[in-house]
Design a protein around this motif. Sequence first.
Motif, PDB file in Angstrom:
ATOM      1  N   UNK A  19       0.038  16.386  58.542  1.00  0.00           N
ATOM      2  CA  UNK A  19      -0.298  17.818  58.267  1.00  0.00           C
ATOM      3  C   UNK A  19       0.824  18.092  57.126  1.00  0.00           C
ATOM      4  N   UNK A  20       1.009  18.430  55.367  1.00  0.00           N
ATOM      5  CA  UNK A  20       0.929  19.288  54.473  1.00  0.00           C
ATOM      6  C   UNK A  20       1.069  20.669  54.794  1.00  0.00           C
ATOM      7  N   UNK A  21       2.340  21.325  54.764  1.00  0.00           N
ATOM      8  CA  UNK A  21       2.697  22.955  54.565  1.00  0.00           C
ATOM      9  C   UNK A  21       3.072  23.187  53.145  1.00  0.00           C
ATOM     10  N   UNK A  22       2.452  23.978  52.427  1.00  0.00           N
ATOM     11  CA  UNK A  22       3.139  24.578  51.239  1.00  0.00           C
ATOM     12  C   UNK A  22       2.778  26.260  51.453  1.00  0.00           C
ATOM     13  N   UNK A  23       3.387  26.762  49.562  1.00  0.00           N
ATOM     14  CA  UNK A  23       2.369  27.758  49.694  1.00  0.00           C
ATOM     15  C   UNK A  23       3.834  28.850  49.322  1.00  0.00           C
ATOM     16  N   UNK A  24       4.705  28.907  49.361  1.00  0.00           N
ATOM     17  CA  UNK A  24       5.802  30.211  49.864  1.00  0.00           C
ATOM     18  C   UNK A  24       5.438  30.502  48.407  1.00  0.00           C
ATOM     19  N   UNK A  25       5.323  29.797  47.397  1.00  0.00           N
ATOM     20  CA  UNK A  25       6.611  30.278  46.345  1.00  0.00           C
ATOM     21  C   UNK A  25       5.048  30.595  45.576  1.00  0.00           C
ATOM     22  N   UNK A  84      -5.794  20.284  49.550  1.00  0.00           N
ATOM     23  CA  UNK A  84      -5.676  21.143  51.615  1.00  0.00           C
ATOM     24  C   UNK A  84      -6.452  20.602  52.111  1.00  0.00           C
ATOM     25  N   UNK A  85      -5.991  20.065  53.515  1.00  0.00           N
ATOM     26  CA  UNK A  85      -7.225  20.254  54.896  1.00  0.00           C
ATOM     27  C   UNK A  85      -7.757  21.588  55.682  1.00  0.00           C
ATOM     28  N   UNK A  86      -8.495  22.082  55.370  1.00  0.00           N
ATOM     29  CA  UNK A  86      -8.641  23.266  56.836  1.00  0.00           C
ATOM     30  C   UNK A  86      -7.925  23.307  58.238  1.00  0.00           C
ATOM     31  N   UNK A  87      -8.446  21.679  58.257  1.00  0.00           N
ATOM     32  CA  UNK A  87      -8.282  20.990  60.111  1.00  0.00           C
ATOM     33  C   UNK A  87      -6.815  21.109  60.401  1.00  0.00           C
ATOM     34  N   UNK A  88      -6.319  21.003  59.037  1.00  0.00           N
ATOM     35  CA  UNK A  88      -4.553  20.415  59.939  1.00  0.00           C
ATOM     36  C   UNK A  88      -3.385  21.434  59.138  1.00  0.00           C
ATOM     37  N   UNK A  89      -3.470  21.576  57.514  1.00  0.00           N
ATOM     38  CA  UNK A  89      -2.737  21.835  56.558  1.00  0.00           C
ATOM     39  C   UNK A  89      -1.979  23.058  56.570  1.00  0.00           C
ATOM     40  N   UNK A  90      -1.111  23.333  56.844  1.00  0.00           N
ATOM     41  CA  UNK A  90      -0.260  24.887  56.756  1.00  0.00           C
ATOM     42  C   UNK A  90       0.079  26.002  55.337  1.00  0.00           C
ATOM     43  N   UNK A  91      -0.019  27.058  54.976  1.00  0.00           N
ATOM     44  CA  UNK A  91      -0.050  27.712  54.038  1.00  0.00           C
ATOM     45  C   UNK A  91       0.730  28.764  54.311  1.00  0.00           C
ATOM     46  N   UNK A  92       2.226  29.071  53.583  1.00  0.00           N
ATOM     47  CA  UNK A  92       2.903  29.401  54.030  1.00  0.00           C
ATOM     48  C   UNK A  92       3.014  30.529  52.857  1.00  0.00           C
ATOM     49  N   UNK A 106       1.518  30.658  58.479  1.00  0.00           N
ATOM     50  CA  UNK A 106       2.670  30.217  58.572  1.00  0.00           C
ATOM     51  C   UNK A 106       3.838  30.629  57.997  1.00  0.00           C
ATOM     52  N   UNK A 107       3.642  32.181  57.390  1.00  0.00           N
ATOM     53  CA  UNK A 107       4.603  33.064  56.479  1.00  0.00           C
ATOM     54  C   UNK A 107       6.053  31.729  56.634  1.00  0.00           C
ATOM     55  N   UNK A 108       6.715  31.430  55.618  1.00  0.00           N
ATOM     56  CA  UNK A 108       7.771  31.916  54.775  1.00  0.00           C
ATOM     57  C   UNK A 108       8.444  32.555  55.063  1.00  0.00           C
ATOM     58  N   UNK A 109       9.809  33.545  55.442  1.00  0.00           N
ATOM     59  CA  UNK A 109      11.166  34.139  55.021  1.00  0.00           C
ATOM     60  C   UNK A 109      11.271  34.197  56.600  1.00  0.00           C
ATOM     61  N   UNK A 110      11.034  34.230  58.115  1.00  0.00           N
ATOM     62  CA  UNK A 110      11.507  34.551  58.783  1.00  0.00           C
ATOM     63  C   UNK A 110      12.295  35.221  58.884  1.00  0.00           C
TER      64      UNK A 110
END
Length: 393
Positions: free
Chosen positions: A265-271, A287-295, A325-329
Amino acid sequence: MRIADVKQAVVPISSAIANAYIDFSKMTASVVAVTIEDGAGRRATGYGFNSNGRYAQPGLLAERFIPRLTGTTEAEITRTDGGLDPVGAWAAMMKNEKPGGHGDRSVAVGVLDMALWDAAAKLEGVPLWKLLADRYRGGPADETAWVYAAGGYYHPGKGVDALVEEMKRYLDMGYSTVKMKIGGAPGTPLKEALAEDMARIEAVVKLLGGEGSRLCVDVNGRFGLHAALTYAAALQPMNLRWYEEPLDPLDFATHATLAEHYLPPIATGENLFSMLDARNLIRHGGLRPDRDILQFDPALSYGLVEYLRTLEMMAAHGWSPRRCVPHGGHQFALNIAVGLGLGGNESYPEVFAPFGGFADDTPVTDSRIRMPTIPGIGFEAKSALWAVLKDLA
């Protein structure tokens, strides 16, 4: 329904920590308090702030967005059922704004949007997660949310032993998945930087019992394609939970190239700060909807109103909200994760105080957390944050 008062302040979240791209020694955040009167004797104050990584926006708030918000009519901000309508308030704030340019403007609007949703839930006497589940999922909300502990920042004098000790503290807090920074050795030849980072990664994986799937690594967009591929070749056998933001967030074609070579998996999107930028990533980033993460972080990207549009766009392109899985905590994104059925949420147990972390009485067990039931987002249940917010209104 009317906006009775809006106040703003700037607070520091400075720290000596650094990621691969910036240090946080001068970082600030905007904080707002929006007081609503519903015309039936009820009054509620909602609070909002921006996530770490972007600076406070006092000028934009004072000059454009707060005046537009305070100038709204009752019809603009009232739902047909009589509740507060953050969607209508958002439209009023964005009047006379041209398309594009989703940088600091999206942060300023996101701060006010957070406060409006906090107030909306308080006026109805329910937690925000329940309000969202009722309005957008027909009632059911997740019982718990998956959360991971983000840390592992670079710090002067911090070596591998200190990094491992930090991660051990997170495990002791109840987290089973953790995240650390990599790529933060500027000026170091790639081969040496990789060797240094692999030593750090291997030490943490050893602490995790050899389970690479419990570790995320984050580059914060520093690499070009050559460095990203070089690291990818070294990381792929470790089967990490994800390889985060290895490239510039707007370089979609290069992400697509990386995704062809890196299978985990690759994760990206927080910016990325708008639905349209998110759509470009989905369309062109490979990006691949079966594994990658959008932040995507709702606090930085025009708030929940725009995030709802992003979720609709994702569904139209075959992506599940569980891939988000949103960024920011922060507690805002955590409420959204539970109420709208996302894949989880970031957590900052030790950094970006007092904004990082969740309510005081919500323990983490095996990287899962159960939500409190107090009305609104729940800031009042986080004592260190409430100490900052309570005097603003």
